[in-house]
Design a protein around this motif. Structure first.
Motif, PDB file in Angstrom:
ATOM      1  N   GLN A 112      24.934  47.000  48.784  1.00 41.74           N
ATOM      2  CA  GLN A 112      24.352  48.192  49.391  1.00 41.74           C
ATOM      3  C   GLN A 112      25.329  49.359  49.457  1.00 41.74           C
ATOM      4  OE1 GLN A 112      22.903  46.886  53.225  1.00 41.74           O
ATOM      5  NE2 GLN A 112      21.071  45.947  52.334  1.00 41.74           N
ATOM      6  N   HIS A 113      26.604  49.059  49.459  1.00 40.28           N
ATOM      7  CA  HIS A 113      27.625  50.112  49.557  1.00 40.28           C
ATOM      8  C   HIS A 113      28.656  49.902  48.447  1.00 40.28           C
ATOM      9  CE1 HIS A 113      25.837  51.037  53.423  1.00 40.28           C
ATOM     10  NE2 HIS A 113      25.979  49.766  53.769  1.00 40.28           N
ATOM     11  N   ILE A 114      28.768  50.883  47.565  1.00 39.44           N
ATOM     12  CA  ILE A 114      29.693  50.765  46.440  1.00 39.44           C
ATOM     13  C   ILE A 114      30.557  52.012  46.333  1.00 39.44           C
ATOM     14  CG2 ILE A 114      28.117  49.258  45.154  1.00 39.44           C
ATOM     15  CD1 ILE A 114      27.465  51.715  43.365  1.00 39.44           C
ATOM     16  N   ALA A 115      31.611  51.907  45.542  1.00 35.78           N
ATOM     17  CA  ALA A 115      32.490  53.048  45.251  1.00 35.78           C
ATOM     18  C   ALA A 115      32.411  53.350  43.755  1.00 35.78           C
ATOM     19  CB  ALA A 115      33.921  52.740  45.656  1.00 35.78           C
ATOM     20  N   PHE A 116      32.284  54.621  43.411  1.00 33.48           N
ATOM     21  CA  PHE A 116      32.281  55.062  42.022  1.00 33.48           C
ATOM     22  C   PHE A 116      33.642  55.680  41.747  1.00 33.48           C
ATOM     23  CE2 PHE A 116      31.477  57.716  38.375  1.00 33.48           C
ATOM     24  CZ  PHE A 116      30.499  57.048  37.649  1.00 33.48           C
ATOM     25  N   ILE A 117      34.386  55.116  40.792  1.00 32.51           N
ATOM     26  CA  ILE A 117      35.757  55.531  40.510  1.00 32.51           C
ATOM     27  C   ILE A 117      35.802  56.254  39.167  1.00 32.51           C
ATOM     28  CG2 ILE A 117      38.148  54.782  40.332  1.00 32.51           C
ATOM     29  CD1 ILE A 117      36.905  54.078  43.004  1.00 32.51           C
ATOM     30  N   THR A 118      36.372  57.459  39.156  1.00 32.06           N
ATOM     31  CA  THR A 118      36.372  58.232  37.921  1.00 32.06           C
ATOM     32  C   THR A 118      37.523  59.225  37.879  1.00 32.06           C
ATOM     33  OG1 THR A 118      35.046  59.701  36.515  1.00 32.06           O
ATOM     34  CG2 THR A 118      34.823  59.968  38.896  1.00 32.06           C
ATOM     35  N   ALA A 119      37.787  59.719  36.682  1.00 31.38           N
ATOM     36  CA  ALA A 119      38.746  60.808  36.484  1.00 31.38           C
ATOM     37  C   ALA A 119      38.026  61.949  35.786  1.00 31.38           C
ATOM     38  CB  ALA A 119      39.926  60.331  35.626  1.00 31.38           C
TER      39      ALA A 119
ATOM     40  N   GLU B 128      17.172  53.858  47.897  1.00 34.50           N
ATOM     41  CA  GLU B 128      17.282  52.673  48.736  1.00 34.50           C
ATOM     42  C   GLU B 128      17.753  53.076  50.134  1.00 34.50           C
ATOM     43  OE1 GLU B 128      16.336  49.703  47.634  1.00 34.50           O
ATOM     44  OE2 GLU B 128      15.933  50.494  45.616  1.00 34.50           O
ATOM     45  N   ILE B 129      16.998  52.752  51.156  1.00 35.82           N
ATOM     46  CA  ILE B 129      17.336  53.121  52.538  1.00 35.82           C
ATOM     47  C   ILE B 129      18.624  52.426  52.967  1.00 35.82           C
ATOM     48  CG2 ILE B 129      16.586  53.024  54.946  1.00 35.82           C
ATOM     49  CD1 ILE B 129      13.704  53.116  53.930  1.00 35.82           C
ATOM     50  N   GLY B 130      19.550  53.226  53.499  1.00 39.78           N
ATOM     51  CA  GLY B 130      20.790  52.668  54.035  1.00 39.78           C
ATOM     52  C   GLY B 130      21.854  52.348  53.014  1.00 39.78           C
ATOM     53  N   CYS B 131      21.604  52.629  51.743  1.00 41.58           N
ATOM     54  CA  CYS B 131      22.590  52.336  50.692  1.00 41.58           C
ATOM     55  C   CYS B 131      23.419  53.587  50.378  1.00 41.58           C
ATOM     56  CB  CYS B 131      21.891  51.840  49.435  1.00 41.58           C
ATOM     57  SG  CYS B 131      21.087  50.238  49.660  1.00 41.58           S
ATOM     58  N   THR B 132      24.695  53.391  50.063  1.00 41.92           N
ATOM     59  CA  THR B 132      25.586  54.537  49.849  1.00 41.92           C
ATOM     60  C   THR B 132      26.484  54.343  48.635  1.00 41.92           C
ATOM     61  OG1 THR B 132      27.311  53.598  51.281  1.00 41.92           O
ATOM     62  CG2 THR B 132      25.671  55.038  52.327  1.00 41.92           C
ATOM     63  N   VAL B 133      26.889  55.467  48.076  1.00 40.10           N
ATOM     64  CA  VAL B 133      27.871  55.494  46.986  1.00 40.10           C
ATOM     65  C   VAL B 133      28.981  56.454  47.398  1.00 40.10           C
ATOM     66  CG1 VAL B 133      28.323  56.022  44.565  1.00 40.10           C
ATOM     67  CG2 VAL B 133      26.093  55.099  45.239  1.00 40.10           C
TER      68      VAL B 133
ATOM     69  N   VAL C 275      23.684  56.664  38.837  1.00 44.69           N
ATOM     70  CA  VAL C 275      23.968  55.704  39.906  1.00 44.69           C
ATOM     71  C   VAL C 275      23.505  56.261  41.251  1.00 44.69           C
ATOM     72  CG1 VAL C 275      25.797  54.494  41.172  1.00 44.69           C
ATOM     73  CG2 VAL C 275      25.911  54.655  38.674  1.00 44.69           C
ATOM     74  N   LEU C 276      23.837  57.519  41.520  1.00 47.20           N
ATOM     75  CA  LEU C 276      23.477  58.138  42.797  1.00 47.20           C
ATOM     76  C   LEU C 276      21.963  58.145  43.014  1.00 47.20           C
ATOM     77  CD1 LEU C 276      25.900  61.228  42.880  1.00 47.20           C
ATOM     78  CD2 LEU C 276      26.042  59.165  44.297  1.00 47.20           C
ATOM     79  N   ASP C 277      21.210  58.479  41.976  1.00 45.71           N
ATOM     80  CA  ASP C 277      19.758  58.572  42.132  1.00 45.71           C
ATOM     81  C   ASP C 277      19.134  57.212  42.449  1.00 45.71           C
ATOM     82  OD1 ASP C 277      19.907  61.250  41.725  1.00 45.71           O
ATOM     83  OD2 ASP C 277      19.009  61.248  39.715  1.00 45.71           O
TER      84      ASP C 277
ATOM     85  N   ILE D 219      23.346  50.597  35.623  1.00 44.47           N
ATOM     86  CA  ILE D 219      24.387  49.992  36.463  1.00 44.47           C
ATOM     87  C   ILE D 219      23.975  50.015  37.931  1.00 44.47           C
ATOM     88  CG2 ILE D 219      26.686  50.441  37.416  1.00 44.47           C
ATOM     89  CD1 ILE D 219      26.946  48.973  34.879  1.00 44.47           C
ATOM     90  N   GLY D 220      23.383  51.133  38.386  1.00 49.40           N
ATOM     91  CA  GLY D 220      22.965  51.244  39.778  1.00 49.40           C
ATOM     92  C   GLY D 220      21.963  50.167  40.155  1.00 49.40           C
ATOM     93  N   ARG D 221      20.978  49.957  39.295  1.00 51.97           N
ATOM     94  CA  ARG D 221      19.972  48.929  39.573  1.00 51.97           C
ATOM     95  C   ARG D 221      20.592  47.533  39.589  1.00 51.97           C
ATOM     96  NH1 ARG D 221      16.570  52.207  36.259  1.00 51.97           N
ATOM     97  NH2 ARG D 221      17.105  50.931  34.444  1.00 51.97           N
ATOM     98  N   HIS D 222      21.533  47.304  38.685  1.00 48.70           N
ATOM     99  CA  HIS D 222      22.208  46.004  38.624  1.00 48.70           C
ATOM    100  C   HIS D 222      22.918  45.708  39.940  1.00 48.70           C
ATOM    101  CE1 HIS D 222      24.477  42.606  37.137  1.00 48.70           C
ATOM    102  NE2 HIS D 222      25.635  43.232  37.333  1.00 48.70           N
ATOM    103  N   MET D 223      23.638  46.681  40.467  1.00 46.93           N
ATOM    104  CA  MET D 223      24.382  46.476  41.717  1.00 46.93           C
ATOM    105  C   MET D 223      23.433  46.316  42.910  1.00 46.93           C
ATOM    106  SD  MET D 223      27.520  46.336  40.791  1.00 46.93           S
ATOM    107  CE  MET D 223      28.765  46.826  41.995  1.00 46.93           C
ATOM    108  N   ILE D 224      22.358  47.082  42.930  1.00 38.56           N
ATOM    109  CA  ILE D 224      21.372  46.949  44.010  1.00 38.56           C
ATOM    110  C   ILE D 224      20.730  45.567  43.984  1.00 38.56           C
ATOM    111  CG2 ILE D 224      19.058  47.683  44.715  1.00 38.56           C
ATOM    112  CD1 ILE D 224      21.109  49.519  45.844  1.00 38.56           C
TER     113      ILE D 224
END
Length: 362
Positions: free
Chosen positions: A183-190, A213-218, A206-208, A173-178
């Motif tokens: 570059q900036h996403i939110a991970f939503i979980t319970a 990627e420089i400048g990318c955040t979760v 996803v975090l790894d 999923i992380g690679r797909h979004m990149i």
């Protein structure tokens, strides 16, 4: 050399310091009587320590209990678990096995009760559709009652397992979004804790990817809930997804995409985005895990990770069946791992947001 003497109910009652009838009622989980927690624990521990195995009861006109297998799930409101259960039931039916379904709502005490009942009922075997919280006890029970776990590759055990590599699913999923430019996403979980390690592995994957990627955040948004809350609410995860996505949007976080830890969480995210007047995927991309049947509906079209649910369930039963037939033993643990598949649908698209405009909104 004399044969090893069979442990009887009398042995258990003496070891526990209770009457024979009390030991019998505790181990048979009689619903019409109750005992103190201390008494129940003493009897169960004595039975485990001695290796007591309840006799098989056969009732005229009914299937013997040895023809029943116990299925354990956190809940059946989540279509992922109900799909696993139904696929196992389909495989079991072909071999004339009945199934008993128990839910834990991620409560360790309920899991203990289910293990006790499986032994008392004389079940032929057990299938866990989630990682057990007390793996040590499950491993011990597996020596006398065949157990198969639908689990995660990262967890090592001596029990037969049909695994997923949820860390790799997170990376997928992380690679797909990149690749889509998010570059900036939110991970939503319970429920991010050791009892729900699968979710931790998905997040770490996803975090790894993003850390490379420089400048990318979760940004991670999470909320715990109690087993009682999960029991009384049929849509707890969808509501959590909705609440946390609204929080992210209201705080003006500079994100262009959302990753739900499962499809139900992602449905809540979709609702929150629509509530705020935004569009998917024009304003935000959204994806999840599990590829539920409802995610395939064209109106929803959720990008999700397919776990080969039905095939994994059938494999779990087949492994259990071989144990029941005596073709394999507890000492020959089988591990089967299935690969994930990313299914791209209408909920994700290349990022169309201008970074400067997004920062102004924040």
């Amino acid at each position: 050399m004399s044969a090893k003497r069979k442990i009887t109910l009398s042995d258990v009652s003496r070891a526990a310091g209770v009457s024979l009838s009390s030991a019998s009622m505790v181990l048979n989980a009689r619903a019409d009587v109750s005992f103190s927690q201390e008494t129940v624990q003493k009897v169960r521990r004595a039975a485990d320590a001695l290796g007591y195995q309840a006799p098989i009861r056969r009732t005229k006109g009914r299937l013997p209990t040895r023809k029943a297998i116990v299925l354990v799930a956190p809940n059946i409101a989540n279509a992922y678990y109900s799909s696993l259960i139904q696929a196992i039931q389909q495989a079991a039916e072909q071999h004339e096995f009945s199934t008993l379904i128990f839910t834990t709502y991620r409560d360790a005490r309920k899991e203990e009760e289910i293990l006790d009942m499986a032994l008392a009922l004389g079940a032929a075997g057990m299938v866990f559709t989630l990682m057990p919280q007390n793996m040590h006890r499950v491993e011990k029970i597996n020596r006398k009652l065949p157990v198969v776990i639908l689990g995660d590759r990262s967890v090592k055990s001596s029990v037969d397992t049909v695994d997923l590599n949820n860390y790799n699913a997170g990376r997928l999923i992380g690679r797909h979004m990149i690749e889509l430019g998010h570059q900036h996403i939110a991970f939503i979980t319970a429920m991010m804790n050791s009892a729900n390690a699968i979710r931790l592995h998905r997040l770490q994957g996803v975090l790894d990817v993003y850390e490379q990627e420089i400048g990318c955040t979760v940004q991670v948004f999470t909320r715990d809930h109690s087993p009682q809350e999960e029991m009384i609410s049929f849509d707890i995860e969808q509501r959590v997804g909705y609440e946390l996505a609204l929080k992210c949007l209201d705080e003006g976080k500079p994100v262009s995409g959302f990753v739900g830890v499962n499809d139900f969480i992602a449905y809540g995210v979709l609702d929150a985005i629509a509530n705020k007047g935004f569009r998917v995927p024009e304003d935000y991309s959204v994806c999840g895990f599990n590829n539920l049947p409802s995610s395939r509906i064209s109106h929803i079209g959720l990008t999700s990770v397919e776990h080969q649910t039905e095939a994994r369930a059938r494999t779990a039963f087949n492994i259990l069946f071989e144990r029941i037939k005596g073709n394999s033993t507890a000492g020959d643990a089988v591990r089967v791992e299935y690969r994930h598949l990313l299914l791209e649908r209408r909920s994700t698209a290349p990022c169309q947001r201008d970074e400067g405009i997004e920062k102004e909104r924040g």
